[in-house]
Every structure is written in C-alpha cells, then in structure tokens.
Design an enzyme around this catalytic site. Structure first.
Site, mmCIF file in Angstrom:
data_model
loop_
_atom_site.group_PDB
_atom_site.id
_atom_site.type_symbol
_atom_site.label_atom_id
_atom_site.label_comp_id
_atom_site.label_asym_id
_atom_site.label_seq_id
_atom_site.Cartn_x
_atom_site.Cartn_y
_atom_site.Cartn_z
ATOM 1 N N ASP A 130 0.779 -1.202 0.052
ATOM 2 C CA ASP A 130 -0.163 -0.040 0.166
ATOM 3 C C ASP A 130 0.982 1.065 -0.028
ATOM 4 O O ASP A 130 2.103 1.196 0.021
ATOM 5 C CB ASP A 130 -0.840 0.073 1.319
ATOM 6 N N ASP B 185 -10.166 3.287 -3.911
ATOM 7 C CA ASP B 185 -10.913 2.153 -3.339
ATOM 8 C C ASP B 185 -12.172 2.096 -4.063
ATOM 9 O O ASP B 185 -12.950 2.900 -4.114
ATOM 10 C CB ASP B 185 -10.997 2.046 -2.031
HETATM 11 C C1 GAL Z 1 -6.042 1.099 0.918
HETATM 12 C C2 GAL Z 1 -6.240 0.306 -0.114
HETATM 13 C C3 GAL Z 1 -7.171 -0.706 0.193
HETATM 14 C C4 GAL Z 1 -7.017 -1.636 1.638
HETATM 15 C C5 GAL Z 1 -6.736 -0.353 2.529
HETATM 16 C C6 GAL Z 1 -6.478 -1.066 3.823
HETATM 17 O O1 GAL Z 1 -5.266 2.023 0.771
HETATM 18 O O2 GAL Z 1 -6.176 0.745 -1.192
HETATM 19 O O3 GAL Z 1 -7.477 -1.811 -0.920
HETATM 20 O O4 GAL Z 1 -5.846 -2.305 1.378
HETATM 21 O O5 GAL Z 1 -5.880 0.505 2.088
HETATM 22 O O6 GAL Z 1 -6.165 -0.120 4.886
#
Ligand code: GAL
Length: 384
Positions: free
Chosen positions: A128, A185
């Site tokens: 991430d 997301d």
């Molecule tokens: C976001 C990511 C998500 C998930 C989330 C977890 O940045 O895009 O898919 O992994 O963090 O905190």
C-alpha cells in the site's frame, strides 16, 4: 525464480468485507470453501489477508509480529493450511511508515520484512501507499520492495497499490511488480464500478503479461454486507445481480486481476454463477493479455460502448456495455473492428452467458441492452 503472473492473478482478499475483523479461523474457512464451492477449480488461487493483521509494534529484532488474538498460531501455520489445500497465501504491507489502518509499515524495513514473509511461506504481497515519507520517491520505494522480494529466496508476487498516483503507469512495469492498482478504493455501489471502469478505458495499453492493471477487488456478491465501514463510508451500498454481472465482465475483458471481495461463506447461487462463469474467466485469462480497444455507441458515447479484445486462439472477445440508466441501442459495425463488407466473411458469435452459439452475422450486430447490463461474445471470423 519462477516467472509469476503471466496472466491476471485470481483470488480473494479480506478487505472489502472484513476490514479489521479478520482471524485465523476466517482465513482457514475461506480456504476450505475455495475448494468446496468450486472457486479453486474455476481458477481462483490466492487467499490474501489485507491490513490489520499485525501487532502495533515490531519485536525486539525489528520483525513484524502477527496479532496474537487474531492469529494465535502465527502466519506460518495459516500459510501451511492454505498450501495444504493447493492454494497460495497472500499478505499485506505498506511503503510508508504505517499501513493505512495505522499498523507498522515496511518503510526502511523492506529487506527484513521480505525475509519474514518468505519464512512464513507467503506467495503474494499487496503493498500500500499510506504514510509514505514525503522525502522518499514513490517509484523508488516500489523498486526497493520489489528487489527485496526478488532476492528473498521465495517466489512472491508483488501487488503494488498506490491507487494510480504519481503516474504509476510509466514506471511500475520496470519496478518488477506483477500488478498495480490504478484507482482509489472500490465501493459496493454501481457508481463506483462505473467510474472505475470509465477511468481505465484509456489505460488498457499499459497492462499486459507479468504486470497487470488492477482495477481493485471485486464487489460481486457483497450486497451491502460489508463489515468494513471505512470502505463504504457509512453507506452500506449494494448492487443488483445485473450490476455485479456487468462489473465482472468489465474487469474480465479489461484484464484486471480477479480478486473476490465478498464473504464467500454467504455466496448466493447468482454470485457463484457470476464469479465462476468459465467463458468470461477464459477471456480474462487469455495468454496474450491484450488490452481491449473501445468502440463507442454513436448516440450515447459516454455510457454505451463495445470492448474488443483479440484472443490467442484467433477468436475475439466482444463485450457490449450499457452503463447508462436507460435501455439503449448498441450497434457494432464490423468495418469498425477490421471486417469490411467486401471481405466475404462474417462473425460467428458465441454467447458467454447462455454458453451456446448465437448465430452468424454479416456487416453488423445490433441489439438493445438493458440499463447497467452487458453482453459478452466470443467471435470468430468465418467465410461466407
Ligand atoms: C487502502 C487500499 C485498500 C486497503 C486499505 C487497507 O489504501 O487501497 O485496498 O488495502 O488501504 O487499509
């Protein structure tokens, strides 16, 4: 090292439905159900634990520590169980100092973390982008973790997740990553599915074998049942079965990895039918991984279009999509896809939903598509 991800990876990820609410039991049950429900036979392979799996502090040696309550037997135990089912095991970390949910990130711990993941038996790492130091260049951080994984002694697929920022398309393939998130997301809502799909129509040339454009996890079958308030922003969302069908078809023909995000303990018959449609999966898993081109419907170009993808056996996948809220005409003129009327040839269409031949068409194929619905064909050029 084995060559990873020649075609888009397929699997399941805990985030969409469970957020922080994950455990050894959930992952083991999911592995059992992968086999029992037929998901494994349909090609789904990776079971991936997302954020919130660790303790808040590293141990005295600087190593990540699994949450003692959620994973009382540690990660090697979970990995062994997943492997015993003939599946692969994925985990999650972050290029920043902390993960998005505030757990330790891998910044300046890349090599020790890659080593730890290898020792646990991890096969896939989602990486991430939260809490990234502003002093560090993003591309370099992904190159760093990629190098750490490529030298750790185990084949670990690298799934980059920087949400499409910092012009990721221009440097991600050369970083060594096998897939890269290209958007923010996804949410369990039609508007989110539609926006993501439209935003990636022009990015199809950038994905390809060994490095795939990840349009985010599937929301197919969630029906507003997420435990993850962060994802849904207080609004539980939910889509119709038709919308989930179209979502899956878009992700498949646009060559996105197919990573299920629903609670597979609660899959309806319709969800299973959508996720395990072998004809649609075959289009996604085609060896050549050619991104489709787009032919827009002349009287509704923003919402109605066909996607055409050449397949490795000489067929063409043709998806027809109506993302508008009204019933719409979709007419595909064959001269627009390389088949003029003078060629003495026609297209034989196989319908990927009825799993049967639809017919042989000359010059054009014209139809009406219901709102948010789609059609998907496998087409073959035949002599008249
Ligand atoms: C976001 C990511 C998500 C998930 C989330 C977890 O940045 O895009 O898919 O992994 O963090 O905190």
């Amino acid at each position: 090292m084995k060559v990873l991800a020649p075609v888009p990876p397929m699997g399941w990820n805990s985030w969409n439905s469970f957020g922080w609410n994950i455990s050894e039991e959930l992952i083991k049950t999911t592995a059992d159900l992968f086999v029992e429900s037929g998901l494994k036979d349909a090609g789904y392979e990776y079971i991936v634990i997302d954020d919130c799996w660790s303790e808040k502090k590293r141990d005295a040696d600087g190593r990540l520590v699994p949450d003692h309550t959620k994973f009382p037997n540690g990660m090697k135990d979970v990995a062994d169980y997943v492997h015993s089912k003939g599946l692969k095991f994925g985990m999650y970390s972050c290029a920043g100092t902390h993960t998005c949910a505030g757990y330790p990130g891998s910044f300046e711990h890349e090599y020790i973390d890659a080593q730890t993941f290898a020792e646990w038996g991890v096969d896939y790492l989602k990486y991430d982008y939260c809490y990234k130091s502003i002093a560090a260049e993003g591309a370099n951080l992904y190159r760093r973790m990629s190098m750490a994984l490529r030298s750790c002694g185990r084949d670990i697929l690298f799934s980059a997740c920087n949400w499409g920022s910092d012009n990721v398309l221009s440097w991600i393939r050369s970083s060594g990553a096998q897939m890269f998130r290209s958007t923010g997301d996804i949410q369990d809502k039609w508007s989110s599915i539609k926006n993501i799909a439209l935003s990636q129509l022009n990015n199809q040339p950038y994905g390809g074998p060994y490095c795939h454009n990840d349009m985010d996890m599937l929301v197919v079958g969630m029906h507003g049942n997420s435990d993850n308030a962060e994802v849904v922003d207080g609004d539980k969302g939910g889509c119709s079965d038709v919308e989930y069908k179209t979502h899956f078809a878009l992700w498949a023909i646009m060559n996105s990895p197919l990573i299920i995000g629903c609670d597979i303990r609660r899959m309806s018959d319709n969800t299973k039918e959508v996720l395990m449609n072998k004809d649609i999966i075959a289009i996604n898993q085609d060896t050549e991984c050619r991104g489709p081109y787009c032919i827009k419907q002349w009287n509704n170009p923003d919402n109605v279009f066909a996607l055409i993808k050449p397949l490795s056996d000489g067929d063409y996948a043709i998806g027809m999509f109506n993302l508008s809220d009204n019933r719409s005409e979709m007419s595909l003129q064959f001269y627009d896809i390389g088949l003029p009327a003078t060629a003495g040839r026609a297209l034989r269409l196989y319908d990927c939903y009825s799993h049967s031949e639809d017919g042989v068409y000359e010059d054009r194929y014209a139809t009406y598509i219901e709102p948010h619905d789609c059609k998907m064909f496998r087409a073959r050029v035949v002599k008249l």
